[in-house]
Scaffold this motif. Structure first.
Motif, PDB file in Angstrom:
ATOM      1  N   ILE A  13       0.844  -1.206   0.000  1.00 20.15           N
ATOM      2  CA  ILE A  13       0.000   0.000   0.000  1.00 20.15           C
ATOM      3  C   ILE A  13       0.879   1.257   0.000  1.00 20.15           C
ATOM      4  CG2 ILE A  13      -1.565   1.381   1.463  1.00 20.15           C
ATOM      5  CD1 ILE A  13      -3.027  -1.245   2.116  1.00 20.15           C
ATOM      6  N   MET A  14       1.957   1.234   0.786  1.00 20.47           N
ATOM      7  CA  MET A  14       2.861   2.394   0.826  1.00 20.47           C
ATOM      8  C   MET A  14       3.428   2.672  -0.567  1.00 20.47           C
ATOM      9  SD  MET A  14       6.463   2.894   2.890  1.00 20.47           S
ATOM     10  CE  MET A  14       7.332   1.738   1.817  1.00 20.47           C
ATOM     11  N   ALA A  56       0.634   3.920  -2.998  1.00 19.36           N
ATOM     12  CA  ALA A  56       0.229   5.306  -2.731  1.00 19.36           C
ATOM     13  C   ALA A  56       1.306   6.278  -3.231  1.00 19.36           C
ATOM     14  CB  ALA A  56      -0.041   5.503  -1.240  1.00 19.36           C
ATOM     15  N   ASP A  97       0.107  10.026  -3.767  1.00 21.85           N
ATOM     16  CA  ASP A  97      -0.823  10.258  -2.654  1.00 21.85           C
ATOM     17  C   ASP A  97      -0.056  10.240  -1.339  1.00 21.85           C
ATOM     18  OD1 ASP A  97      -2.864  10.286  -0.770  1.00 21.85           O
ATOM     19  OD2 ASP A  97      -4.196   9.058  -1.997  1.00 21.85           O
ATOM     20  N   TYR A  99      -1.911   5.827   4.468  1.00 21.84           N
ATOM     21  CA  TYR A  99      -1.370   4.754   3.631  1.00 21.84           C
ATOM     22  C   TYR A  99       0.036   4.308   4.024  1.00 21.84           C
ATOM     23  CZ  TYR A  99      -5.365   6.225   0.818  1.00 21.84           C
ATOM     24  OH  TYR A  99      -6.619   6.567   0.404  1.00 21.84           O
ATOM     25  N   HIS A 100       0.648   4.999   5.007  1.00 24.30           N
ATOM     26  CA  HIS A 100       2.003   4.544   5.388  1.00 24.30           C
ATOM     27  C   HIS A 100       2.322   4.640   6.876  1.00 24.30           C
ATOM     28  CE1 HIS A 100       2.755   8.895   4.385  1.00 24.30           C
ATOM     29  NE2 HIS A 100       3.342   8.811   5.553  1.00 24.30           N
ATOM     30  N   ILE A 144      -4.541   1.157   8.459  1.00 21.01           N
ATOM     31  CA  ILE A 144      -4.089   1.440   7.093  1.00 21.01           C
ATOM     32  C   ILE A 144      -5.066   0.745   6.150  1.00 21.01           C
ATOM     33  CG2 ILE A 144      -2.280   0.985   5.381  1.00 21.01           C
ATOM     34  CD1 ILE A 144      -0.206   1.331   7.618  1.00 21.01           C
ATOM     35  N   ALA A 146      -6.685   0.360   1.970  1.00 20.22           N
ATOM     36  CA  ALA A 146      -6.253   0.390   0.575  1.00 20.22           C
ATOM     37  C   ALA A 146      -6.742   1.675  -0.072  1.00 20.22           C
ATOM     38  CB  ALA A 146      -6.824  -0.816  -0.161  1.00 20.22           C
ATOM     39  N   PRO A 147      -5.882   2.359  -0.863  1.00 22.36           N
ATOM     40  CA  PRO A 147      -6.357   3.513  -1.650  1.00 22.36           C
ATOM     41  C   PRO A 147      -7.440   3.057  -2.641  1.00 22.36           C
ATOM     42  CG  PRO A 147      -3.944   3.325  -1.735  1.00 22.36           C
ATOM     43  CD  PRO A 147      -4.460   2.078  -1.088  1.00 22.36           C
ATOM     44  N   PHE A 156      -6.576   0.559  -5.473  1.00 16.51           N
ATOM     45  CA  PHE A 156      -5.567  -0.459  -5.126  1.00 16.51           C
ATOM     46  C   PHE A 156      -5.930  -1.863  -5.599  1.00 16.51           C
ATOM     47  CE2 PHE A 156      -3.452  -3.339  -2.002  1.00 16.51           C
ATOM     48  CZ  PHE A 156      -2.141  -2.984  -2.250  1.00 16.51           C
ATOM     49  N   LYS A 199      -8.461  -3.399   4.518  1.00 13.72           N
ATOM     50  CA  LYS A 199      -7.380  -2.896   5.366  1.00 13.72           C
ATOM     51  C   LYS A 199      -6.257  -3.921   5.462  1.00 13.72           C
ATOM     52  CE  LYS A 199     -10.588  -1.928   8.603  1.00 13.72           C
ATOM     53  NZ  LYS A 199     -11.258  -1.646   9.867  1.00 13.72           N
ATOM     54  N   ASP A 251     -11.194   9.779   4.594  1.00 16.43           N
ATOM     55  CA  ASP A 251     -10.700   8.404   4.464  1.00 16.43           C
ATOM     56  C   ASP A 251     -11.838   7.387   4.604  1.00 16.43           C
ATOM     57  OD1 ASP A 251      -8.045   9.314   4.277  1.00 16.43           O
ATOM     58  OD2 ASP A 251      -7.913   9.469   6.463  1.00 16.43           O
TER      59      ASP A 251
END
Lengths: 164, 140
Positions: free
Chosen positions: A13-14, A17, A22, A27-28, A41, A43-44, A47, A106, B77
């Protein structure tokens, strides 16, 4: 092209993103994410597309010991007129993508996908040549079997390079 | 940080710059993260000589991903319930992209307040490269 196991992982994910520019810390940064409404955390929004990483047959990834259609010594590693092998679905572009989020995956979720073909239709291109559209519906389910995301993609096959 | 239905009106817009002077390296970065290694996005020799395009161009999903960041920065979010797009023109290295969400409707479904947006991403020549819609859950 179903994926048996798509683990939702923090590093993935990091990196994803970052690649879409992003900077949202959800995301991180796990500590930050814990204090947000989702509480982890997540998912964008796009993703799910990265489930391709977990598809052993995915045609747009070079595979060990197999020909690849990208350039090396020559502009392509696949001989003209050869069919099959070499990867790719040459001539196919992405026309549409739609996501419906039943919840946002997540870190820690392990998803599976089922893929169903959708409609197919044809259109005349602006500069001539036939455009062939085809739809694919992918359902992403979690470890409890609950539907998490429904994705609908439309690919277009062009008889000549698409122009804007 | 989520949006409030009471503070939204049909026609309101939110815009963000997604990228200025898009770099080829970002296409490489997206290929690696997404797993889509189609050489059309990273391999100029193949793209020009075999596929017949003037240069590599961005993955549609990169433009959608960047546009998604504009949306989640705006709605909060985990608030999106739907996001769908059509790719209407190619995005090339060097492009500047700006995305806009416009409130299309405010509604309620099973007691949940929702807002529908139209979404549009345009390049430096004001050519629309992505056209779509999104729905988000909002606070009352």
């Amino acid at each position: 092209m179903a994926v048996d196991r798509f683990p939702i992982e923090a590093s993935h994910i990091m990196m994803f993103a970052r690649s879409v520019g992003d900077a949202n810390p959800i995301y991180h940064d796990a500590e930050y994410a814990a204090k947000t409404e989702p509480g982890a955390i997540i998912a964008p929004p796009t993703f799910m597309q990265a489930s391709a990483q977990f598809d052993p047959e995915y045609s747009l990834r070079p595979k060990i010991g197999q020909p690849w259609f990208g350039s090396g010594k020559e502009p392509t590693g696949v001989k003209k007129g050869s069919t099959g092998g070499g990867g790719g679905n040459q001539g196919t572009l992405h026309a549409e993508q739609h996501f419906e989020y039943h919840r946002h995956p997540k870190v820690g979720d392990v998803l599976t996908t089922t893929v169903k073909p959708g409609k197919t239709w044809e259109k005349e291109g602006r500069r001539g040549g036939k455009l062939i559209f085809s739809e694919t519906i992918t359902e992403y389910r979690d470890q409890q079997g609950e539907l998490v995301v429904t994705a609908r993609g439309v690919g277009v096959r062009t008889e000549r390079p698409a122009t804007q | 940080m989520a949006l409030k239905a009471s503070e939204l009106e049909v026609g309101m817009t939110h815009s963000a710059t997604l990228v200025e002077d898009l770099k080829r390296t970002q296409l490489v970065q997206y290929a690696g993260a997404s797993g889509d290694y189609n050489p059309l996005h990273t391999d100029d020799l193949y793209t020009r000589e075999v596929a017949g395009y003037p240069s590599v161009f961005a993955h549609g999903m990169l433009t959608m991903g960047m546009t998604g960041a504009m949306l989640t920065d705006y709605v909060g979010d985990g608030r999106l319930t739907k996001f769908g797009v059509r790719f209407t023109a190619q995005v090339w290295p060097g492009d500047d992209l700006k995305a806009t969400a416009t409130v299309q409707a405010l509604r309620e479904e099973n007691g949940v307040k929702l807002v529908d947006f139209t979404v549009s991403t345009r390049n430096q020549d004001d050519v629309e490269v992505l056209s779509g819609s999104a729905t988000a859950r909002v606070d009352p």
